[in-house]
Scaffold this active site. Sequence first.
Site, PDB file in Angstrom:
ATOM      1  N   LYS A 119       0.820  -1.217   0.000  1.00  0.00           N
ATOM      2  CA  LYS A 119       0.000   0.000   0.000  1.00  0.00           C
ATOM      3  C   LYS A 119       0.852   1.265   0.000  1.00  0.00           C
ATOM      4  CE  LYS A 119      -4.311  -1.743   1.893  1.00  0.00           C
ATOM      5  NZ  LYS A 119      -5.262  -1.744   3.005  1.00  0.00           N
ATOM      6  N   LYS A 211      -6.019  -8.748  -8.349  1.00  0.00           N
ATOM      7  CA  LYS A 211      -7.194  -8.882  -7.497  1.00  0.00           C
ATOM      8  C   LYS A 211      -8.289  -7.909  -7.936  1.00  0.00           C
ATOM      9  CE  LYS A 211      -7.945  -9.252  -2.599  1.00  0.00           C
ATOM     10  NZ  LYS A 211      -7.513  -8.896  -1.287  1.00  0.00           N
ATOM     11  N   LYS A 214     -11.736  -1.973  -6.152  1.00  0.00           N
ATOM     12  CA  LYS A 214     -12.560  -0.782  -6.401  1.00  0.00           C
ATOM     13  C   LYS A 214     -11.744   0.316  -7.077  1.00  0.00           C
ATOM     14  CE  LYS A 214     -11.726   1.829  -2.200  1.00  0.00           C
ATOM     15  NZ  LYS A 214     -11.267   3.051  -2.837  1.00  0.00           N
TER      16      LYS A 214
END
Length: 348
Positions: A119, A211, A214
């Site tokens: 991240k 994956k 969103k």
Amino acid sequence: MAAFPQRVFSGVQPTGNLHLGNYLGAITRFVALQDDYDCIYCVVDMHAITQAVSVWGGPEELRKSTREVTAAFIAAGIDPDKHVVFNQSQVAEHAELAWVFNCVARMGWLNRMTQFKEKAGKHRENASVGLFAYPNLMAADILVYRATHVPVGEDQKQHLELSRDIAQKFNNDFAASIARVTGEDAFFPLPEPIIQGPATRVMSLRDGSKKMSKSDPSDYARINLTDDADTIAQKIRKAKTDPEPLPSEAEGLEGRPEAENLIGIYAALAGADRETVLKEYGGAQFSIFKTALADLSVAKLAPIAAEMRRLTADPGYIDGVLKRGADQARDIAAPVMHAVKDIVGFLR
């Protein structure tokens, strides 16, 4: 070791745009667990703000997303009258215990967390302290209820291991005090993972190696839980595939990530295993299989989308569920936090 009553804790981040991956990877599992366990289901809004405001959307978006996740829980079949459903920030004990765990966990443990590296990317020095310490808050989320089981996807297994390490270290560091305050030989359980079902990872409909997310720029990469029947069917029809027919055996899916993903989605929605699906559709062209997958997806997901729209149109009802759930959660968490303060030596 002390015996702990069995309790499940799990949470979902309210970062908008709930999709099929969230549903199959988390929410359906929550529904299945509620028949066998005492369950606490949390919308983890404090975790949401660990990233840049552009990721979670700012205050209005956070409120909207928190209500949307709650609506998804209820629409999918979680019963807020029988289990605890609430948002994390309403129960201050999460943050209080997280601070104690910041002082129990070691920097070396957090430095090994792969999700922080993913991240934060190349901008590690610019990442928030909250993102780095996120796993300590996750440990507090679980252990403030002394939960024994946590449904997790593959990407959260490392964080659950850390929760176990923190619980073990707390139990060891304060063993004499725990015995004096509680009469027990351990205060926190070592929570166990629950990993279920054939589709723990749902991949992008445009790229089977990534994956479902969103944040993907293409809306065709994911099926949103708010998509209507026509949109769901269209996205399945346009999903990326390869030119070969479907294999009859699971080994034939190797090196074919898009085929593997679509078979996994069908299996999870049908409550079947991959082998059963391949026996039925092995040798078939993707056009035939996609029609069946579209029909199944619409049958399973369109009613959830409709119910979510109905529930989110009544924010007063959603807020009432969350407030009642927070009161119930606090009733469990407050005595645990009081005991932690006594064990650590904080005067109250």
